[in-house]
Design a protein around this motif. Structure first.
Motif, PDB file in Angstrom:
ATOM      1  N   VAL A 284     -73.632  34.963 -46.308  1.00 13.60           N
ATOM      2  CA  VAL A 284     -72.969  33.964 -45.460  1.00 13.60           C
ATOM      3  C   VAL A 284     -73.795  33.777 -44.196  1.00 13.60           C
ATOM      4  O   VAL A 284     -74.089  34.744 -43.482  1.00 13.60           O
ATOM      5  CB  VAL A 284     -71.531  34.381 -45.094  1.00 13.60           C
ATOM      6  N   ARG A 285     -74.172  32.550 -43.932  1.00 22.05           N
ATOM      7  CA  ARG A 285     -74.916  32.266 -42.708  1.00 22.05           C
ATOM      8  C   ARG A 285     -74.001  32.472 -41.498  1.00 22.05           C
ATOM      9  O   ARG A 285     -72.807  32.167 -41.558  1.00 22.05           O
ATOM     10  CB  ARG A 285     -75.441  30.831 -42.718  1.00 22.05           C
ATOM     11  N   PRO A 286     -74.543  32.953 -40.360  1.00 26.82           N
ATOM     12  CA  PRO A 286     -73.708  33.150 -39.170  1.00 26.82           C
ATOM     13  C   PRO A 286     -72.991  31.882 -38.719  1.00 26.82           C
ATOM     14  O   PRO A 286     -71.863  31.943 -38.230  1.00 26.82           O
ATOM     15  CB  PRO A 286     -74.713  33.627 -38.115  1.00 26.82           C
ATOM     16  N   GLU A 287     -73.630  30.724 -38.899  1.00 28.62           N
ATOM     17  CA  GLU A 287     -72.975  29.476 -38.510  1.00 28.62           C
ATOM     18  C   GLU A 287     -71.844  29.108 -39.453  1.00 28.62           C
ATOM     19  O   GLU A 287     -71.064  28.185 -39.172  1.00 28.62           O
ATOM     20  CB  GLU A 287     -73.981  28.334 -38.409  1.00 28.62           C
ATOM     21  N   GLY A 288     -71.748  29.799 -40.578  1.00 29.63           N
ATOM     22  CA  GLY A 288     -70.647  29.580 -41.511  1.00 29.63           C
ATOM     23  C   GLY A 288     -69.415  30.395 -41.206  1.00 29.63           C
ATOM     24  O   GLY A 288     -68.389  30.246 -41.885  1.00 29.63           O
ATOM     25  N   MET A 289     -69.483  31.258 -40.194  1.00 32.22           N
ATOM     26  CA  MET A 289     -68.329  32.049 -39.782  1.00 32.22           C
ATOM     27  C   MET A 289     -67.549  31.273 -38.728  1.00 32.22           C
ATOM     28  O   MET A 289     -68.051  31.006 -37.640  1.00 32.22           O
ATOM     29  CB  MET A 289     -68.780  33.396 -39.206  1.00 32.22           C
ATOM     30  N   LYS A 290     -66.318  30.879 -39.056  1.00 26.29           N
ATOM     31  CA  LYS A 290     -65.493  30.089 -38.155  1.00 26.29           C
ATOM     32  C   LYS A 290     -64.472  30.997 -37.474  1.00 26.29           C
ATOM     33  O   LYS A 290     -63.757  31.747 -38.145  1.00 26.29           O
ATOM     34  CB  LYS A 290     -64.781  28.970 -38.923  1.00 26.29           C
TER      35      LYS A 290
END
Length: 373
Positions: A284-290
């Motif tokens: 999971v990309r860090p920008e994909g963590m909401k």
């Protein structure tokens, strides 16, 4: 043995490399690589050190002897077993990190070195033309030692373009420049290369640079091309966990496919195409963590505590943990799980703040665990 280039009518124009294999001693550095670069296209070769990208470029240039395969420029064979066209007759332009400008020649002399056989008037016009293209017209009478690193790189580009090559080969051309200068020089270079119409192949170790420059990116690993495609496809739909991780830090969890998904500490992640019971790796990309505020009680596994927050300019980098504050004794056992989120703009929560975590499915990828090394 040197022979004239031979036409292969069924081959496309530009640079074509077919079945390229290469060994250094017993070590195989290229394993049957195929690559095509069309006129007007810029392809970036990326990958870790030792993956074979520079060797492939040197074979295309004729600086490394071809051992197996075939190299064509505009449908003419320039290298295959029994046929070797020297670099200066291949119709290729070369730009390297080391500009290798001649110190005893001024800028105009350096640019005109490769077109010395042109009539004097035509040669002078061509020198003026390419110097104008790279923004160095005012420095024609200067010597290399009087130029900055960025200016020297522009002159090297002009020198390579002067003979109107059909193929341009660039090996880490901007890595010796500081960050701000590198951004400006590579932007100018991109426009000049596109204007030239040449097929351009560039080696870089910088994934962001490849995303910026390339029409296509070829990601190399252990002597082969792991994925070849548009930047948006290579980044958005990586073919492997290796490719996904190459374009920046990622969060990784191991798990088993159950009911078409993998259970992770941050929720269930769909695993399309993987068989039930497959041991999988979730990336999971860090920008994909909401992140959303955890004003009320937030139940695991979606509760995360802030360990630290750092502003990186256009985004904020958040260190998070869940499952307790102390590391577990072994990987996979209950305990502290440290992961990261990237949030656009200024977002600096305090240490200890609690957030609910959800995952953007477009930024989460699941691969068979055996896919990675």
């Amino acid at each position: 043995m040197s022979e004239p280039a031979r036409d292969i009518p069924t081959m496309p124009p530009g640079l074509v490399m077919l079945g390229i294999s290469h060994h250094f001693g017993r070590r195989r550095v290229l394993d049957s690589v195929d690559l095509v670069v069309s006129p007007g296209e810029l392809v970036c070769l990326v990958g870790p050190s030792g993956c074979g990208k520079t060797t492939l470029l040197r074979i295309a240039a004729g600086l490394e002897e071809l051992q197996q395969g075939r190299v064509l420029v505009d449908a003419c064979v320039v290298a295959e077993p029994g046929t070797v066209v020297p670099p200066e007759r291949r119709g290729v332009g070369l730009v390297f990190q080391d500009t290798a400008l001649f110190p005893h020649l001024d800028v105009a002399g350096n640019v005109g070195f490769g077109i010395a056989r042109m009539p004097a008037d035509a040669r002078r016009l061509r020198i003026d033309e390419v110097l104008h293209q790279v923004g160095m017209s005012d420095y024609a009478a200067s010597y290399p030692h009087q130029l900055s690193g960025g200016q020297q790189q522009r002159v090297a580009l002009a020198r390579a373009l002067a003979p109107r090559p059909r193929v341009m080969l660039l090996d880490e051309p901007f890595s010796g420049l500081d960050t701000r200068l590198r951004e400006q020089v590579r932007d100018d270079t991109l426009h000049v290369l596109k204007h030239s119409g040449a097929a351009a192949l560039m080696v870089t170790h910088d994934p962001e640079e490849a995303m910026f420059m390339a029409d296509r990116i070829a990601v190399m690993r252990d002597g082969h091309i792991e994925q070849d495609g548009r930047p948006v496809d290579v980044y958005g739909t990586p073919a492997s966990a290796f490719v996904a991780a190459f374009f920046g830090q990622v969060n990784v969890w191991q798990g088993m496919v159950r009911g078409g998904a993998v259970d992770t500490p941050i929720g269930r992640i769909a695993a399309p195409g993987l068989a039930e019971g497959t041991r999988a790796e979730v990336v999971v990309r860090p920008e994909g963590m909401k992140l959303s505020p955890g004003d009320g009680p937030v139940e695991p596994p979606v509760a995360a505590k802030v360990l630290a927050a750092r502003l990186l300019g256009r985004s904020s980098w958040i260190h998070l943990c869940c499952g307790g504050d102390q590391p577990g004794p072994k990987e996979g056992e209950a305990g502290h799980l440290h992961f990261h989120a990237r949030v656009p703009g200024r977002f600096l929560p305090c240490e200890g703040d609690v957030f609910a975590v959800t995952v953007d499915p477009a930024q989460a990828f699941v691969f068979p665990a055996a896919d990675t090394k």
